[in-house]
Design an enzyme around this catalytic site. Structure first.
Site, mmCIF file in Angstrom:
data_model
loop_
_atom_site.group_PDB
_atom_site.id
_atom_site.type_symbol
_atom_site.label_atom_id
_atom_site.label_comp_id
_atom_site.label_asym_id
_atom_site.label_seq_id
_atom_site.Cartn_x
_atom_site.Cartn_y
_atom_site.Cartn_z
ATOM 1 N N CYS A 116 38.485 15.774 10.539
ATOM 2 C CA CYS A 116 37.081 15.174 11.159
ATOM 3 C C CYS A 116 36.700 14.413 10.131
ATOM 4 C CB CYS A 116 36.152 16.292 11.338
ATOM 5 S SG CYS A 116 36.822 17.493 12.070
ATOM 6 N N HIS A 282 29.995 12.361 12.889
ATOM 7 C CA HIS A 282 31.113 12.701 13.438
ATOM 8 C C HIS A 282 30.786 13.855 14.567
ATOM 9 C CE1 HIS A 282 34.562 15.064 14.554
ATOM 10 N NE2 HIS A 282 34.162 16.024 13.888
ATOM 11 N N ASN A 312 34.953 16.561 21.017
ATOM 12 C CA ASN A 312 35.144 16.271 19.662
ATOM 13 C C ASN A 312 36.555 15.690 19.424
ATOM 14 O OD1 ASN A 312 36.233 16.471 16.929
ATOM 15 N ND2 ASN A 312 35.053 18.566 16.646
#
Ligand code: ACO
Length: 355
Positions: A116, A282, A312
């Site tokens: 991430c 993020h 995501n």
């Protein structure tokens, strides 16, 4: 020393929209559960057998190169961040170089394995190369094809509903404009909890870490030959080749580390949260982003969220969100932009940029 700026940006998401209701065909879940816990309404999945992490990265890269007003031959370094590479090795960096048709071998290609926070780590690396004068046009790509490697049974639902496919890219160049450019990047890691959010098979660990950590797990090694340690039937049959996550553990650390690393960046620059014009976190989970927004005291127009549409997308989520914010005019020249990420590793970081 020189300063670096994001000179071009572009994003690509595949056409295939997969709604929460679509996922109920495979697993026991619901639109209500997913929206309430994550904010996600739908995500994109790449076309099977036609799209890959590197082909999506190519599409984003081409847009970023055009947006920077340069030619692909001007690129002197490629950085590719992903946790879902086309191959175990070689990495997507060289596959992208080939797809772009860059035949000069003076170009370097580096792959980043920071999940991430891969884009923020990549931006920091690009910044160092540009600031020191080593490179003039660094192409940084974050791309993920999660849909190929998720567990679509009910067992995998806590992870699978969260992730989506997509890519984003930037071109990093030196700038001489007073005040403009990357102000600082902050990078952190703590490997203590490496297995809390991980995909550990296939791999060469041979159960080593599980033994050290006293985790009781059977990987099917009892009569395994060397070749069957990396991957074997037992792993496939028992769903041990999928990502796993202790969601609540990740959540608690994420809401702590995001504000910490943003405050660290602002403090170093002598700035405060009120100076931020746009925070692009993020896109991990809308609840995490809302929590961070509240802690920073930022209004809705100062935080960019698009996880609702794309889920995501790990290393791709920041450049996709940033590209969207720039395209919609929400980030303008002179704005203070803050990027921040937290994820598997755990690794986390931030980048503070005067646009
Ligand atoms: N649909 C329906 N039910 C589900 C689903 C699903 N997709 N997933 C889990 N459940 C069930 C569980 O089985 C459990 O059932 P039980 O009570 O009968 O045992 C129940 O829902 C609660 O499960 P929890 O895992 O405790 O649910 P939680 O409220 O923690 O939500 C979530 C899970 C959304 C993953 C949450 O923990 C979270 O947001 N964690 C943060 C992690 C994150 O955002 N990761 C993103 C990737 S990492 C990163 O990018 C930073």
């Amino acid at each position: 020393m020189l300063k670096s700026k994001i000179a071009g940006i572009g994003a690509y998401v595949p056409e295939g929209v997969v709604t929460n209701n679509d996922l109920t065909r495979f697993m026991d879940t619901s639109d209500e559960w997913i929206q309430e816990r994550t904010g996600i309404q739908e995500r994109r999945y790449g076309k099977k057998f036609e799209e890959t992490t590197s082909t999506m990265g190519l599409k984003a890269a081409e847009k970023a190169i055009a947006n920077a007003g340069i030619d692909k031959e001007d690129i002197d370094f490629i950085i590719f961040a992903t946790l879902s590479p086309d191959y175990y090795f070689p990495g997507c960096g060289v596959l992208l170089q080939r797809a772009l048709g860059i035949t000069k071998t003076e170009v370097g290609a580096l792959d980043i394995r920071n999940q991430c926070s891969g884009f923020v780590y990549g931006l920091s690396v690009a910044d160092q190369f540009v600031k020191t004068g080593m490179y003039k046009n660094v192409l940084l790509v974050g791309s993920e094809m999660h849909s190929m490697g998720l567990d679509f049974s009910t067992e995998g639902r806590n992870v699978t509903v969260i992730f989506g496919d997509g890519a984003g890219a930037v071109v990093v160049q030196p700038t001489e404009k007073e005040g403009q450019g990357i102000i600082n990047t902050k990078l952190h890691s703590d490997g203590t909890y490496a297995e809390k959010l991980a995909m550990i098979n296939p791999g060469s660990h041979g159960g080593y870490h599980a033994e050290k950590l006293e985790i009781d797990v059977d990987y099917g090694y009892s009569d395994a030959e060397f070749g069957e340690i990396f991957v074997n039937e037992h792993m496939v049959e028992n769903g041990q080749m999928f990502p796993n996550m202790e969601g609540q553990f990740v959540f608690k650390l994420a809401v702590q580390k995001f504000p910490e690393v943003i405050m660290e960046a602002l403090g170093d620059a002598g700035l405060s949260p009120q100076d931020i014009d746009m925070l692009v976190p993020h896109q991990a989970n809308l609840r995490i982003s809302k929590f961070v927004q509240k802690r920073m005291g930022l209004s809705d127009d100062k935080v960019w969220n698009n996880i609702q549409k794309y889920g995501n997308t790990t290393a791709a989520s920041i450049p996709i969100a940033l590209a969207e914010a720039v395209e919609k005019g929400a980030v303008k020249e002179g704005d203070l932009v803050c990027l921040a990420a937290f994820g598997s590793g755990f690794t986390w970081g931030s980048a503070l940029i005067r646009w």
